[in-house]
Design a protein around this motif. Sequence first.
Motif, short mmCIF file in Angstrom:
data_model
loop_
_atom_site.label_atom_id
_atom_site.label_comp_id
_atom_site.label_asym_id
_atom_site.label_seq_id
_atom_site.Cartn_x
_atom_site.Cartn_y
_atom_site.Cartn_z
N THR A 323 0.83 -1.21 0.00
CA THR A 323 0.00 0.00 0.00
C THR A 323 0.86 1.25 0.00
O THR A 323 0.57 2.22 -0.73
N HIS A 324 1.96 1.25 0.80
CA HIS A 324 2.86 2.41 0.83
C HIS A 324 3.50 2.63 -0.53
O HIS A 324 3.64 3.79 -0.99
N GLN A 327 1.14 4.19 -2.91
CA GLN A 327 0.93 5.60 -2.58
C GLN A 327 2.06 6.46 -3.13
O GLN A 327 1.83 7.55 -3.67
N GLN A 328 3.33 5.99 -3.01
CA GLN A 328 4.48 6.73 -3.53
C GLN A 328 4.42 6.88 -5.04
O GLN A 328 4.74 7.94 -5.59
N LEU A 330 1.76 6.86 -6.91
CA LEU A 330 0.69 7.80 -7.24
C LEU A 330 1.15 9.24 -7.04
O LEU A 330 0.84 10.13 -7.85
N GLN A 331 1.90 9.47 -5.97
CA GLN A 331 2.41 10.82 -5.71
C GLN A 331 3.40 11.25 -6.78
O GLN A 331 3.41 12.40 -7.21
N ASP A 334 1.72 12.26 -10.01
CA ASP A 334 0.76 13.35 -9.89
C ASP A 334 1.31 14.58 -10.61
O ASP A 334 2.38 15.09 -10.24
#
Length: 384
Positions: A323-324, A327-328, A330-331, A334
């Motif tokens: 999950t982490h 998230q990275q 996706l960031q 962005d």
Amino acid sequence: MSNSGLETALSVAGVTQYIQSLLEDDPQLMELWVTGEVSSLNAHRVGLFFTLSDSEGKATIKCVVWNSQKSQLQELPKLGSEILVKGSVRLYPKKGEYQLTVYQAKATGEGLLALRYQQLRTRLALEGLFDLEIKRPLPPYPQTISVVTAATAAAWGDIQRTLIQRNPGIRVLFSPATVQGKEAPYSIVEAIERVNLDERAEVLILARGGGAVEDLWCFNDERVVRAIAESTIPVITGIGHQRDETLADLVADVNAHTPTAAAEIAVPSYDALRTEHQQRQGRLVASLEKRLKKETDKIEQLKTRLTNLPVNAAVLRAATVKTHLLQQKLQALDPKAVLKRGFSLVRQTDGQIVREGAQLSNDQELIIQLPQGSIKVKVTEILS
């Protein structure tokens, strides 16, 4: 001595012949019905000889049924029975006696009624009027009962008391009828039709107390039987006592042996209904409690499983790391994050991103998106 009497005297044969002609030529004696009690009976090889006596024993008549005629009789003479015979008067010259030559015999009194009953019962049974398949079911909880009986009969009082005792809230409609005598069949049929036209009753009780066969005979009348069969309302009969069975009983949807029993069948007891209701309530509460316990146990099991789930389990740790990483990623992908690092995004006025100078032309308007806000510019020169 005078001989004048000898000149006019008849022989025995002549007197007998004269009497024979008087008897056998009389139209009234050629075919007549005679009723009486069989006081003697003698089976002979040529026929059946018997004597009929009147009820007081003051007169008798000798009768004979020849063997050739016996099979035609509806009822064979029986010693001591009441019987109705049809025949012609004949004189037996050898004995100077007259006798009735019988060619038909029927039962009379209760015997005749029994014969009529059996014949009508057989005919109506062949029509299917007594079949169980056509019996109408009684409503389980009727609110209105109609009663057909005599207004002065004890049966009416017995039925009222029984209905009120069993269910005080029941509504009872009375349709009076004559239940004995010649007018009874018509009166009963009219009372049944009156109840059906009224249409308020859910059950009809046809009742009468006990009595002799003749007293109950109106309930064997074909008109009464057909009125019961054609009723749109279920019919319960309560006629006589247990030993009595009329054709009305056979055609009725339910047959009770007494008026009181008919009322008991028509309406369930209030006390029995209350007990039945309490039992249903108990079963419903028990069922709900059982379901509640089952669902409560299921919830407790789920709670226990959640409580016992290890926080540092390998599967849980792997899922947390993955999950982490997501998230990275996706960031990093962005666009807003890229702009925040000092970059700008150039778009044509139609929103298309400018990736190379070859897409542009002089004096073309562009929109440059900055980390904070955007500006509109015009191309003055394209550098290679």
